[in-house]
Design a protein around this motif. Structure first.
Motif, short mmCIF file in Angstrom:
data_model
loop_
_atom_site.label_atom_id
_atom_site.label_comp_id
_atom_site.label_asym_id
_atom_site.label_seq_id
_atom_site.Cartn_x
_atom_site.Cartn_y
_atom_site.Cartn_z
N PHE A 18 0.83 -1.20 0.00
CA PHE A 18 0.00 0.00 0.00
C PHE A 18 0.87 1.25 0.00
N LEU A 19 1.89 1.27 0.82
CA LEU A 19 2.78 2.43 0.90
C LEU A 19 3.45 2.70 -0.45
N GLU A 20 3.90 1.65 -1.11
CA GLU A 20 4.50 1.82 -2.43
C GLU A 20 3.48 2.37 -3.43
N ARG A 21 2.26 1.86 -3.37
CA ARG A 21 1.22 2.31 -4.30
C ARG A 21 0.84 3.76 -4.06
N VAL A 22 0.75 4.17 -2.80
CA VAL A 22 0.38 5.56 -2.50
C VAL A 22 1.52 6.52 -2.86
N ARG A 23 2.76 6.05 -2.77
CA ARG A 23 3.88 6.87 -3.23
C ARG A 23 3.78 7.13 -4.74
N ARG A 24 3.41 6.11 -5.48
CA ARG A 24 3.23 6.27 -6.92
C ARG A 24 2.07 7.23 -7.21
N GLN A 25 1.01 7.14 -6.42
CA GLN A 25 -0.12 8.04 -6.57
C GLN A 25 0.31 9.49 -6.35
#
Length: 96
Positions: A18-25
């Motif tokens: 989730f943290l990786e995905r929100v960083r991409r967002q």
């Protein structure tokens, strides 16, 4: 300036993804949205299931454009299944 804060509580087993995905967002929002001025992703390694976002937009219209963007809709669809709780608050920046 229009400020948005978001507090996510996610399943601990899904926290790293989730943290990786929100960083991409955050990167997508800053790159593709002229009205998005800041998008900070905060976390505390001692609380892996908690992620805090601090976002600044030119105005409410810029935030509405963010919500309508393809990259936000994709993020929201991916984040939903692992999100246990999500609290969104809006603010007006008093001192830039």
């Amino acid at each position: 300036m229009y400020v948005v804060t978001v507090l996510f509580r996610v399943e601990p087993a899904q926290a790293a993804g989730f943290l990786e995905r929100v960083r991409r967002q955050a990167a997508d929002s800053l790159a593709a949205e002229p009205g998005c001025r800041r998008f900070d992703v905060c976390h505390d390694p001692a609380r892996p299931g908690i992620v805090f976002l601090y976002e600044i937009y030119d105005d409410r219209a810029a935030f509405d454009a963010h919500l309508a963007s393809h990259h936000f809709r994709a993020f929201d669809a991916e984040a939903g299944p692992v999100t246990l709780e999500k609290t969104v608050e809006t603010w007006t920046l008093a001192v830039p």
